[in-house]
Design a protein around this motif. Structure first.
Motif, PDB file in Angstrom:
ATOM      1  N   VAL A 229       3.540  -5.897  23.196  1.00 20.79           N
ATOM      2  CA  VAL A 229       2.665  -6.864  23.863  1.00 20.79           C
ATOM      3  C   VAL A 229       2.578  -6.626  25.373  1.00 20.79           C
ATOM      4  CG1 VAL A 229       3.037  -8.637  22.114  1.00 20.79           C
ATOM      5  CG2 VAL A 229       4.549  -8.554  24.125  1.00 20.79           C
ATOM      6  N   SER A 230       3.236  -5.591  25.871  1.00 18.65           N
ATOM      7  CA  SER A 230       3.225  -5.339  27.314  1.00 18.65           C
ATOM      8  C   SER A 230       1.980  -4.531  27.699  1.00 18.65           C
ATOM      9  CB  SER A 230       4.502  -4.614  27.728  1.00 18.65           C
ATOM     10  OG  SER A 230       5.639  -5.407  27.457  1.00 18.65           O
TER      11      SER A 230
ATOM     12  N   VAL B 176       0.753  -4.027  19.095  1.00 19.33           N
ATOM     13  CA  VAL B 176       0.224  -5.359  18.771  1.00 19.33           C
ATOM     14  C   VAL B 176      -1.046  -5.625  19.562  1.00 19.33           C
ATOM     15  CG1 VAL B 176       0.713  -7.843  18.767  1.00 19.33           C
ATOM     16  CG2 VAL B 176       2.520  -6.220  18.170  1.00 19.33           C
ATOM     17  N   ARG B 177      -1.037  -5.264  20.840  1.00 16.27           N
ATOM     18  CA  ARG B 177      -2.253  -5.411  21.647  1.00 16.27           C
ATOM     19  C   ARG B 177      -3.400  -4.592  21.060  1.00 16.27           C
ATOM     20  NH1 ARG B 177      -1.186  -6.988  27.456  1.00 16.27           N
ATOM     21  NH2 ARG B 177      -3.282  -6.181  27.805  1.00 16.27           N
TER      22      ARG B 177
ATOM     23  N   PRO C  95       6.036 -10.884  29.197  1.00 15.17           N
ATOM     24  CA  PRO C  95       4.823 -10.576  28.424  1.00 15.17           C
ATOM     25  C   PRO C  95       4.773 -11.427  27.144  1.00 15.17           C
ATOM     26  CG  PRO C  95       6.089  -8.590  28.951  1.00 15.17           C
ATOM     27  CD  PRO C  95       6.977  -9.749  29.220  1.00 15.17           C
ATOM     28  N   GLN C  96       3.643 -12.069  26.913  1.00 15.04           N
ATOM     29  CA  GLN C  96       3.499 -12.913  25.731  1.00 15.04           C
ATOM     30  C   GLN C  96       2.118 -12.718  25.125  1.00 15.04           C
ATOM     31  OE1 GLN C  96       5.838 -15.106  24.358  1.00 15.04           O
ATOM     32  NE2 GLN C  96       7.336 -14.434  25.890  1.00 15.04           N
ATOM     33  N   GLY C  97       2.038 -12.910  23.802  1.00 16.81           N
ATOM     34  CA  GLY C  97       0.767 -12.901  23.101  1.00 16.81           C
ATOM     35  C   GLY C  97       0.577 -14.219  22.381  1.00 16.81           C
ATOM     36  N   ILE C  98      -0.658 -14.729  22.353  1.00 17.99           N
ATOM     37  CA  ILE C  98      -0.913 -16.012  21.707  1.00 17.99           C
ATOM     38  C   ILE C  98      -2.358 -16.058  21.231  1.00 17.99           C
ATOM     39  CG2 ILE C  98      -1.412 -17.076  23.968  1.00 17.99           C
ATOM     40  CD1 ILE C  98      -0.353 -19.718  22.801  1.00 17.99           C
TER      41      ILE C  98
END
Length: 412
Positions: A268-269, A276-277, A297-300
């Protein structure tokens, strides 16, 4: 991109998961099976607690007026008292006859107070200070006693019709015991949340396998699954995903049926191979920085309508992300898991923190109210994490603290 604050991101996680408290996501369970769940609706007391006036002590049930003698108000306590005839004893669980004037009924703790009685004299204050055996002189001397003494009044704990537990309550042993005391055999609760947990990375190997050069064992899967199970979540593992974006997206779509939430670790970075990105580039998922160390770094967002949270790949960052965002969001929405206990403690060591970030350090809380730091700020320090029993918080805006300074500590 300007980093989000911890509070703003936590609110975003709450908003993402709002559907978890939809009306259809409840079930009725026997009390013990409801342990660790949260209440969707308040529980109203169907009876009073206690349901009848009862004795707080082993002793004699009396009419308070019968223990008073003329001039008692001006007499020393050791001189006050009256001699009363002893009537039939009152064991717990029986319905006694009314108490005649001038008599005292031997009564056990928890037994129903006879009609007419309004006080209890403990056995140790009686003369003689024991219950009389059959055939003994059936009279006892008791000190002057005020009405209400050692009497548990009807509803003195909880009144019938009042709120026993508000909506959002966490059901621990005490709360379930209260419901049992009210005669309730079951309770409506929120359903347990089912999480699809996916760890990612070509460099990750499952524990128990041979470890080739350049590879590491997957700690994140075990770490997060254990934390989630401890918090009452149901976890489905999808194994370790490769760094192929198309394969990851296919895995998420194939495995997410029936899941309430997807949680991924790693990728996610802003690096060149953030799987994932890449896999979710066409999905409504936002990847952003949060002003927190570790776990920035976070994903939502959502994948085909299923909420997803993307946590960083370093183990400590994973756990801190869970503790800072997912766990408290579920507590706010569902009443479970229980919030982490928060205390103030004095630092045993000085520390430095990035001024513009909320730093979370691992530490050991000691009985003397101090907390010692375990390891440094690095997000890879699993051994330091394993030796910790608390998270030490340094809010954004603080860059240095000295030994003896107070900090907020969440106990684990």
């Amino acid at each position: 991109m300007t980093p989000r604050t911890v509070a703003v991101h936590r609110a975003a996680v709450v908003a993402l998961l709002e559907g978890l408290r939809a009306p259809g996501r409840t079930e009725v369970l026997p009390l013990v099976q409801a342990l660790g769940r949260g209440l969707p609706q308040p529980v109203t007391a169907p009876v009073s607690l206690p349901p009848f006036a009862n004795s707080q002590m082993d002793g004699y049930a009396v009419r308070a007026v019968d223990t008073q003698r003329p001039g008692d108000a001006d007499m020393p306590a050791h001189d006050a008292g009256a001699r009363l005839r002893v009537s039939a004893p009152v064991p717990a669980g029986t319905t006694p006859p009314g108490l005649a004037p001038g008599t005292a009924a031997p009564i056990m703790t928890g037994a129903m107070l006879p009609a007419g009685a309004d006080a209890v004299v403990p056995i140790e204050k009686a003369v003689p200070d024991r219950f009389l055996a059959a055939g003994e002189e059936a009279a006892v001397t008791l000190p002057a006693t005020a009405a209400g003494t050692y009497v548990r009044a009807v509803g003195s704990d909880l009144r019938e019709g009042s709120v026993a537990l508000p909506a959002g309550s966490f059901l621990g042993p005490a709360q379930l015991g209260l419901l049992a005391a009210l005669g309730l055999p079951e309770v409506a609760v929120y359903r347990a949340v089912t999480v699809l947990l996916v760890t990612t990375g070509d460099e990750v190997v499952a524990p128990g396998q041979e470890l080739p050069a350049g590879k590491i064992y997957d700690a994140n899967g075990t770490l997060l699954e254990a934390a989630m199970v401890q918090a009452g979540l149901r976890v489905r593992r999808a194994g370790i995903a490769t760094d192929n974006p198309a394969e990851l997206l296919e895995l998420l779509r194939a495995e997410s049926a029936g899941a309430d939430l997807i949680v991924t670790t790693g990728g996610v970075s802003k690096g060149a191979y953030e799987v994932v990105r890449q896999a979710l580039a066409d999905q409504p998922v936002e990847f952003l920085p949060v002003a927190m160390q570790p776990g920035g770094p976070q994903g939502i967002g959502t994948v085909d309508g299923v909420p997803i949270l993307g946590f960083p790949g370093n183990p400590v960052s994973c756990l801190v992300s869970f503790e800072m965002f997912l766990r408290p969001a579920l507590t706010e929405l569902l009443g479970a898991p229980a919030p982490r206990p928060r205390v103030r403690a004095r630092l045993r060591h000085p520390l430095e923190s990035p001024h513009h970030k909320h730093q979370v350090r691992r530490g050991t809380l000691h009985p003397d109210g101090t907390v010692g730091l375990q390891g440094g700020a690095g997000s890879h320090l699993m051994h330091a994490l394993a030796g910790s029993n608390a998270l030490v918080h340094v809010p954004e805006g603080q860059s240095a603290l000295s030994a003896g300074d107070e900090v907020e500590v969440w106990t684990l």
